[in-house]
Design a protein around this motif. Structure first.
Motif, PDB file in Angstrom:
ATOM      1  N   ALA A  55       0.833  -1.206   0.000  1.00 37.89           N
ATOM      2  CA  ALA A  55       0.000   0.000   0.000  1.00 37.89           C
ATOM      3  C   ALA A  55       0.866   1.254   0.000  1.00 37.89           C
ATOM      4  O   ALA A  55       0.572   2.221  -0.713  1.00 37.89           O
ATOM      5  N   ASP A  56       1.929   1.249   0.778  1.00 41.35           N
ATOM      6  CA  ASP A  56       2.832   2.413   0.804  1.00 41.35           C
ATOM      7  C   ASP A  56       3.331   2.750  -0.594  1.00 41.35           C
ATOM      8  O   ASP A  56       3.343   3.912  -1.011  1.00 41.35           O
TER       9      ASP A  56
ATOM     10  N   GLU B 128      -9.739  -1.214   3.598  1.00 44.40           N
ATOM     11  CA  GLU B 128      -8.575  -0.919   2.755  1.00 44.40           C
ATOM     12  C   GLU B 128      -8.540   0.556   2.356  1.00 44.40           C
ATOM     13  O   GLU B 128      -7.470   1.157   2.255  1.00 44.40           O
TER      14      GLU B 128
ATOM     15  N   TYR C 249      -9.628   3.118   4.075  1.00 45.25           N
ATOM     16  CA  TYR C 249      -9.159   3.935   5.203  1.00 45.25           C
ATOM     17  C   TYR C 249      -7.655   3.784   5.398  1.00 45.25           C
ATOM     18  O   TYR C 249      -6.952   4.747   5.726  1.00 45.25           O
ATOM     19  N   LEU C 250      -7.170   2.569   5.185  1.00 48.73           N
ATOM     20  CA  LEU C 250      -5.723   2.366   5.264  1.00 48.73           C
ATOM     21  C   LEU C 250      -5.021   3.260   4.241  1.00 48.73           C
ATOM     22  O   LEU C 250      -4.053   3.961   4.561  1.00 48.73           O
TER      23      LEU C 250
ATOM     24  N   GLN D  25      -6.183   5.966   2.921  1.00 52.88           N
ATOM     25  CA  GLN D  25      -6.377   7.372   3.299  1.00 52.88           C
ATOM     26  C   GLN D  25      -5.274   7.823   4.260  1.00 52.88           C
ATOM     27  O   GLN D  25      -4.691   8.900   4.098  1.00 52.88           O
ATOM     28  N   GLY D  26      -4.982   6.976   5.243  1.00 47.59           N
ATOM     29  CA  GLY D  26      -3.946   7.328   6.215  1.00 47.59           C
ATOM     30  C   GLY D  26      -2.576   7.479   5.559  1.00 47.59           C
ATOM     31  O   GLY D  26      -1.822   8.414   5.847  1.00 47.59           O
ATOM     32  N   ILE D  27      -2.271   6.560   4.668  1.00 55.47           N
ATOM     33  CA  ILE D  27      -0.961   6.605   3.996  1.00 55.47           C
ATOM     34  C   ILE D  27      -0.869   7.819   3.070  1.00 55.47           C
ATOM     35  O   ILE D  27       0.149   8.509   3.015  1.00 55.47           O
TER      36      ILE D  27
ATOM     37  N   HIS E 151      -2.516  10.614   3.319  1.00 58.27           N
ATOM     38  CA  HIS E 151      -2.423  11.784   4.181  1.00 58.27           C
ATOM     39  C   HIS E 151      -0.961  12.058   4.523  1.00 58.27           C
ATOM     40  O   HIS E 151      -0.461  13.176   4.369  1.00 58.27           O
TER      41      HIS E 151
ATOM     42  N   GLU F 287       1.575  15.144   3.322  1.00 55.89           N
ATOM     43  CA  GLU F 287       2.194  15.953   4.383  1.00 55.89           C
ATOM     44  C   GLU F 287       3.704  15.986   4.249  1.00 55.89           C
ATOM     45  O   GLU F 287       4.339  17.043   4.373  1.00 55.89           O
TER      46      GLU F 287
ATOM     47  N   ILE G 146      -5.155  -3.753  -0.647  1.00 50.63           N
ATOM     48  CA  ILE G 146      -4.394  -2.530  -0.399  1.00 50.63           C
ATOM     49  C   ILE G 146      -3.942  -2.603   1.054  1.00 50.63           C
ATOM     50  O   ILE G 146      -4.719  -2.358   1.979  1.00 50.63           O
ATOM     51  N   MET G 147      -2.713  -2.998   1.253  1.00 49.49           N
ATOM     52  CA  MET G 147      -2.233  -3.410   2.572  1.00 49.49           C
ATOM     53  C   MET G 147      -0.714  -3.348   2.556  1.00 49.49           C
ATOM     54  O   MET G 147      -0.111  -3.515   1.502  1.00 49.49           O
ATOM     55  N   ASN G 148      -0.096  -3.120   3.715  1.00 50.68           N
ATOM     56  CA  ASN G 148       1.353  -3.263   3.787  1.00 50.68           C
ATOM     57  C   ASN G 148       1.740  -4.649   4.280  1.00 50.68           C
ATOM     58  O   ASN G 148       2.512  -5.337   3.638  1.00 50.68           O
TER      59      ASN G 148
ATOM     60  N   GLU H 101      -3.265   0.057  10.797  1.00 49.01           N
ATOM     61  CA  GLU H 101      -3.081   1.122   9.810  1.00 49.01           C
ATOM     62  C   GLU H 101      -4.414   1.641   9.291  1.00 49.01           C
ATOM     63  O   GLU H 101      -4.557   2.821   8.976  1.00 49.01           O
ATOM     64  N   SER H 102      -5.374   0.743   9.169  1.00 49.53           N
ATOM     65  CA  SER H 102      -6.691   1.192   8.709  1.00 49.53           C
ATOM     66  C   SER H 102      -7.349   2.092   9.758  1.00 49.53           C
ATOM     67  O   SER H 102      -7.916   3.140   9.434  1.00 49.53           O
TER      68      SER H 102
ATOM     69  N   GLY I 162      -5.854   5.471   9.666  1.00 44.02           N
ATOM     70  CA  GLY I 162      -6.380   6.267   8.553  1.00 44.02           C
ATOM     71  C   GLY I 162      -7.742   6.847   8.867  1.00 44.02           C
ATOM     72  O   GLY I 162      -8.026   8.011   8.571  1.00 44.02           O
TER      73      GLY I 162
END
Lengths: 333, 333
Positions: free
Chosen positions: A230-231, A271, A273-274, A276-278, A280, A284, B4-6, B14-15, B18
């Motif tokens: 995902a990253d 997935e 939301y995961l 979204q966090g990454i 974000h 930044e 979509i995952m690390n 992580e989710s 997010g």
């Protein structure tokens, strides 16, 4: 391919009927079921009409309602609505202030909306906004300009709020054109999609592949790549979005960042939301601090697995339009 | 299975990160990230705490916010949160009026929430509501009672609104028990689901098969059946829901019907709206006229393809609680 469906021929019509049934206080069918319209129109407000192929729900029919669209014309799956549908929507929803057509930049859509505008130009004042947010088709990749992606929802929301406040046709068109410089999206597909009545997938992906820069009709992307973390996926999408946004910033665009992570229909919230966090964090780290965000399934490609990331730089007035109340089947606050 | 995952180990954390990042005006992590809580608590309001395994997003962490939950404890995928997490949530969100625990009826969840209640009983006034809405496990099918399904969202919304208005612990518990007689759901899966770190699907479906009466962790259903039309699928789910609701009506339950069509994560809005329309008609033809409806992806089973139908008969006061304002990441109006 299993779908909750009765028959390919009635798939779109039955889905629209369900939407109208479920939200009958808010929306209704237009004449001959050619489009979905607001049940109650506001006299003197510019009529906002969008549309496109089915398969992208809740866009566009799910964005009809207070603070957003007045009508949405839906074609067959991944197929433009006909000029006839669009003219009927104009005839029924123009209450005197004219019609603004909001169109994603795909050849078939643009052609049919233009044809409709020509056919109805004697009866209506008409302007058109063509949404172009797909960073995968930017900067000379595609001769007809960028494709329309999930940024279309942001354009419909902001123009919808402005129209609700009484903005006129020229101002709404100018807002749309302004937004075209402020919004960039890019998508990735993990699994192709099968169109009903067409047993072949629009494209096939192996178990270790993904398609970067995909369009929302399963058009080929920029690059077939090896499936990864995902990253890394967010980095690839984010870098291209960033490059395109920075190109606009170099030309003077400034704004407060809105970050949208949109699922294509087959990817679940955990997935999204995961991602979204990454995303974000990615922006930044690159000096862009998302001030607002939205995560969900808004602009789909049937049940394609994958997602798109959208970054929008909104000015203060546009942020206010974004936060203004909206009440539609697919977006509500 | 591409996600979509690390890494499987960090997938849930992580989710959640997010989600918190995307909605930081509304929610925050509790101590040691053991749970997601409202950023701003209301002193003197009963603390509503729910939880369960991850993989059902937006439930429950996406239902934390104004008009709904105060905290949600999330375990690993399809695995109950630990008593430790639940106790921490009680300690941090009880502002003096006690805690109501809202739990889906699965053995692991019930056991861990009960253990937490016992551990914290010296410090908090605690009541528990165990949600049992799955018609597939009704009437003697399962010795431990009906499983919790998408009806849980309705219970959390109504109890959330009642707590917001100042209802006390005993009244909220009574409301939950009352709702257990009024809400019935049933699900169908078209495609199994793979849990990260466990390459085997929870169950496998052939290209022409579907599983009727599935649970939200991919538990086996009532019946493996040949995949068929949407009309027929809705009829099969609807008839069992109807039978269970009629059994309650025979015992005096009356109310205004709410119809919820919920996607399990891999089924797109175009199909869910189609099912909503058919379900609407099915219940109408059987003398039950849905007055309100909701269509969307609220209670998922990762990216399982399929959906559930929920029918709720709400009394006038409960309808008012349903329509009351709510502002959470996953439900907002």
């Amino acid at each position: 391919m299993k779908r909750i469906m009765n028959a390919p021929e009635s798939f779109v019509a039955e889905s629209l009927a369900g939407l109208v049934r479920a939200h009958e206080a808010l929306v209704a069918f237009g004449s001959d079921r050619k489009f979905v319209r607001r049940r109650h129109l506001t006299p003197g407000k510019v009529a906002l009409i969008a549309g496109g192929g089915a398969g992208h729900e809740p866009m566009h029919s799910g964005f009809v309602g207070r603070g957003m669209l007045d009508a949405a014309c839906t074609g067959h799956v991944f197929t433009s609505p006909t000029p006839d549908q669009i003219v009927a929507a104009m005839d029924e929803t123009d209450t005197g202030a004219g019609c603004l057509l909001i169109v994603k930049n795909f050849d078939g859509d643009v052609m049919n909306f233009e044809m409709a505008a020509e056919m109805a130009s004697g009866r209506h004042a008409i302007e058109m906004v063509v949404v172009e947010d797909d960073a995968a088709t930017g900067a000379g990749v595609r001769s007809r300009g960028r494709r329309g992606m999930a940024g279309t929802m942001i354009v419909e929301k902001l123009i919808g709020a402005a129209a609700e406040r009484g903005a006129g046709l020229a101002d709404l068109r100018a807002l749309g054109e302004n937004l075209n410089r402020r919004i960039r999206s890019m998508g990735v597909a993990l699994r192709g999609v099968t169109v009903p009545n067409n047993p072949r997938e629009t494209f096939s992906l192996g178990p270790d592949e993904m398609e970067i820069g995909i369009g929302i009709h399963g058009e080929p992307g920029l690059q077939r790549a090896r499936f990864t973390s995902a990253d890394e996926i967010v980095r690839v999408l984010g870098e291209r979005i960033l490059a395109e946004i920075r190109a606009e910033m170099a030309l003077g665009v400034r704004g407060r960042p809105l970050l949208l992570v949109n699922g294509f229909g087959g990817t679940p919230p955990i997935e999204l939301y995961l991602a979204q966090g990454i995303a974000h964090r990615f922006f930044e780290e690159n000096g862009i601090m998302p001030e607002r965000s939205l995560t969900g399934t808004f602009v789909t490609s049937l049940d394609m697995a994958g997602m798109s990331i959208t970054l929008a730089l909104l000015d203060d007035a546009q942020v206010e339009l974004w936060t203004a109340p909206v009440e539609t089947p697919g977006l509500r606050w």
